[in-house]
Write a protein that holds these residues in place. Sequence first.
Motif, PDB file in Angstrom:
ATOM      1  N   LEU A   1       0.874  -1.564  -0.350  1.00  0.00           N
ATOM      2  CA  LEU A   1      -0.328  -0.015  -0.040  1.00  0.00           C
ATOM      3  C   LEU A   1       0.891   1.182  -0.342  1.00  0.00           C
ATOM      4  CD1 LEU A   1      -2.616   1.047   0.017  1.00  0.00           C
ATOM      5  CD2 LEU A   1      -2.882   1.297   2.749  1.00  0.00           C
TER       6      LEU A   1
ATOM      7  N   LEU B   1       0.939   5.014   0.315  1.00  0.00           N
ATOM      8  CA  LEU B   1       0.031   6.411   0.116  1.00  0.00           C
ATOM      9  C   LEU B   1       0.486   7.676  -0.140  1.00  0.00           C
ATOM     10  CD1 LEU B   1      -0.908   5.676   4.187  1.00  0.00           C
ATOM     11  CD2 LEU B   1      -1.789   5.005   3.128  1.00  0.00           C
TER      12      LEU B   1
ATOM     13  N   SER C   1     -12.704   3.621   3.302  1.00  0.00           N
ATOM     14  CA  SER C   1     -12.604   2.651   4.841  1.00  0.00           C
ATOM     15  C   SER C   1     -12.180   0.847   4.814  1.00  0.00           C
ATOM     16  CB  SER C   1     -13.680   3.246   5.878  1.00  0.00           C
ATOM     17  OG  SER C   1     -13.549   4.179   5.893  1.00  0.00           O
TER      18      SER C   1
ATOM     19  N   LEU D   1     -10.156  -0.466   3.169  1.00  0.00           N
ATOM     20  CA  LEU D   1      -8.350  -0.412   4.939  1.00  0.00           C
ATOM     21  C   LEU D   1      -8.619  -0.977   5.378  1.00  0.00           C
ATOM     22  CD1 LEU D   1      -8.690   3.263   3.196  1.00  0.00           C
ATOM     23  CD2 LEU D   1      -6.565   1.149   2.660  1.00  0.00           C
TER      24      LEU D   1
ATOM     25  N   GLN E   1      -8.040  -5.191   5.172  1.00  0.00           N
ATOM     26  CA  GLN E   1      -6.620  -5.813   4.253  1.00  0.00           C
ATOM     27  C   GLN E   1      -5.331  -5.354   5.470  1.00  0.00           C
ATOM     28  OE1 GLN E   1      -4.086  -2.016   2.009  1.00  0.00           O
ATOM     29  NE2 GLN E   1      -3.651  -4.032   1.188  1.00  0.00           N
TER      30      GLN E   1
ATOM     31  N   TRP F   1      -5.121   7.500   6.477  1.00  0.00           N
ATOM     32  CA  TRP F   1      -4.775   5.391   6.784  1.00  0.00           C
ATOM     33  C   TRP F   1      -5.560   5.348   7.758  1.00  0.00           C
ATOM     34  CZ3 TRP F   1      -1.266   1.928   8.877  1.00  0.00           C
ATOM     35  CH2 TRP F   1      -1.589   0.457   9.373  1.00  0.00           C
TER      36      TRP F   1
ATOM     37  N   ARG G   1      -9.112   5.425   9.074  1.00  0.00           N
ATOM     38  CA  ARG G   1     -10.338   4.905   8.773  1.00  0.00           C
ATOM     39  C   ARG G   1     -10.257   3.877   9.280  1.00  0.00           C
ATOM     40  NH1 ARG G   1     -12.656   6.486   3.313  1.00  0.00           N
ATOM     41  NH2 ARG G   1     -11.572   8.897   2.944  1.00  0.00           N
TER      42      ARG G   1
END
Length: 214
Positions: free
Chosen positions: A40, A42, A76, A79, A82, A107, A110
């Motif tokens: 990921l 960002l 949301s 994320l 994950q 992040w 969320r």
Amino acid sequence: MQLLHIDSSITGDQSVSRQLTRNIVDAWVAAHPDTQVSRLDLLTDAPAHFTADAMAPRTGQTDGLSEAQVRENAVSERLVSQFLASDVIVVGAPFYNFTIPTQLKAWLDRLAQPGRTFQYTANGPEGLATGKTVIVASTRGGVYSTSEQGQAMEHQESYLKVIFGFFGITDVRFVRAEGIGMGPEAKAKALASAALDIGVVTTVAREETLAAVA
């Protein structure tokens, strides 16, 4: 074992935190070859800053959501799902203006979902994302760890310890390179120290994580 590799630096190939997260992930996978790594970034895939639209579904509202609320809730959900599916999370966290990058904060905002990563009980908040290992690549242009004044100005590592602890994660390790903006010699010393830290945290964290998921 699932490992989530996260970067948040805005400086691309010049980023020391990105260099360190790559080295951490490589060391982990070398020690535990069956690890599955997901990525990921960002910088290129950051959620929008937390808004009322993102908040609405998490207050218990399920009916009559607007298109924006449905869209933000989907972000949301992606994320947090994950994150919860990961056993190990490697986070690149450079030091920007005394704290973490805004995209990393977005992040984390969320992830903070009641019933998913924490819950309130009669005895106070309880973290629900237990049994994970977090390894943070912490980079700083100056030196903040060796003085009272520096530690008072630091809202990067201290914040990450608090938020991951709030989620129930007690195994939070740091690979720190500080002083990297203080000249070539200081930067080389910081990177050498970080390299030693990588050897320690990937070995110790690996053993504890294996025990947790066994």
